[in-house]
Scaffold this active site. Sequence first.
Site, PDB file in Angstrom:
ATOM      1  N   LYS A   1      45.284  39.779  43.121  1.00  0.00           N
ATOM      2  CA  LYS A   1      46.168  39.545  41.965  1.00  0.00           C
ATOM      3  C   LYS A   1      47.599  39.935  42.318  1.00  0.00           C
ATOM      4  CE  LYS A   1      42.446  39.869  38.606  1.00  0.00           C
ATOM      5  NZ  LYS A   1      41.693  40.621  37.587  1.00  0.00           N
TER       6      LYS A   1
ATOM      7  N   ASP B   1      44.675  38.820  30.066  1.00  0.00           N
ATOM      8  CA  ASP B   1      43.263  38.509  30.348  1.00  0.00           C
ATOM      9  C   ASP B   1      42.642  37.693  29.210  1.00  0.00           C
ATOM     10  OD1 ASP B   1      42.199  39.354  32.793  1.00  0.00           O
ATOM     11  OD2 ASP B   1      42.036  41.444  32.137  1.00  0.00           O
TER      12      ASP B   1
ATOM     13  N   GLN C   1      41.437  46.357  35.023  1.00  0.00           N
ATOM     14  CA  GLN C   1      40.357  45.719  35.771  1.00  0.00           C
ATOM     15  C   GLN C   1      39.002  46.266  35.326  1.00  0.00           C
ATOM     16  OE1 GLN C   1      40.821  43.158  37.841  1.00  0.00           O
ATOM     17  NE2 GLN C   1      38.678  42.979  38.407  1.00  0.00           N
TER      18      GLN C   1
END
Length: 292
Positions: free
Chosen positions: A52, A119, A96
């Site tokens: 990422k 997200d 995460q």
Amino acid sequence: MTLIDGKATARTIKQEIAARVAEITARGGKRPHLAAVLVGHDGGSETYVKNKVLACKECGFESTLIRYEDDVTEDELLACVARLNADDSVDGFIVQLPLPAHISEQRVIEAIDHRKDVDGFHPVNVGRMAIGLPCYISATPLGILQLLRRHGVETSGKHCVVLGRSNIVGKPMASLMMQKQYGDATVTVLHSHSRDLKEECRRADILIAAIGRPGFVTADMVKPGATVIDVGTTRVADPSRPRGYRLSGDVDFEAVKDVAGAITPVPGGVGPMTICMLMLNTLAAGERKYYP
Ligand code: GUN
């Protein structure tokens, strides 16, 4: 049979994002800034987050990585989320997953300001997605929509079967494929307790497999000419590989490729698209596209 190349599509989209960032900065605007919070040292999570951060560089974004050890308390993590919510220099951020068992993932997700939730996991974004309002859409279903669109797969009026009902893939995928402004398809969702699973799959014009069972979709479950999207990424032991494992999809690729009209490989299909969609959401965050 068309091989749906997620790697090449992701590369193209990242170039498009980088071009947009160049336009923004040429006009004196600021680069989108993504922050990622990583807890502990899980191998998979480390790789995802590293990729990422790399993708941010490719797109011309700023990125910040915040790390905690496994023993971080929920309160410490919630305080970090609060700081990122309040930090005007950060356009969007992710925590995460998975998190250690002593931390409630749901509590952490709900603490994130939905306007920075790139997200698309916050209930406000999930709810807005379900009723077709502007919002961040989670990366895997968004990446699949892009793959279908960019490979000319017609979805309107088609029969789409989604195998799996998880919160991050199956449910949002079914919801998007059903909606007029996205898939406009007729959708069936199948799961571990569905009856006549093979027959139901065989009715699909578009079959999206997201159940996490390697090789589950066999050639006899696919209608000739159907588009098959494989979301599976299970690590299976493989001593011949340097890492000791390989990624296995939910589809028996070797057999299904001769029946399908189009198919995504694993790796190189849906996987590369997901990080790329996080970049697209971060660009949208930087431009205040969904929450002005
Ligand atoms: N873990 C696996 N996939 C994801 C993702 O898309 N976002 C976050 N935050 N964690 C993940």
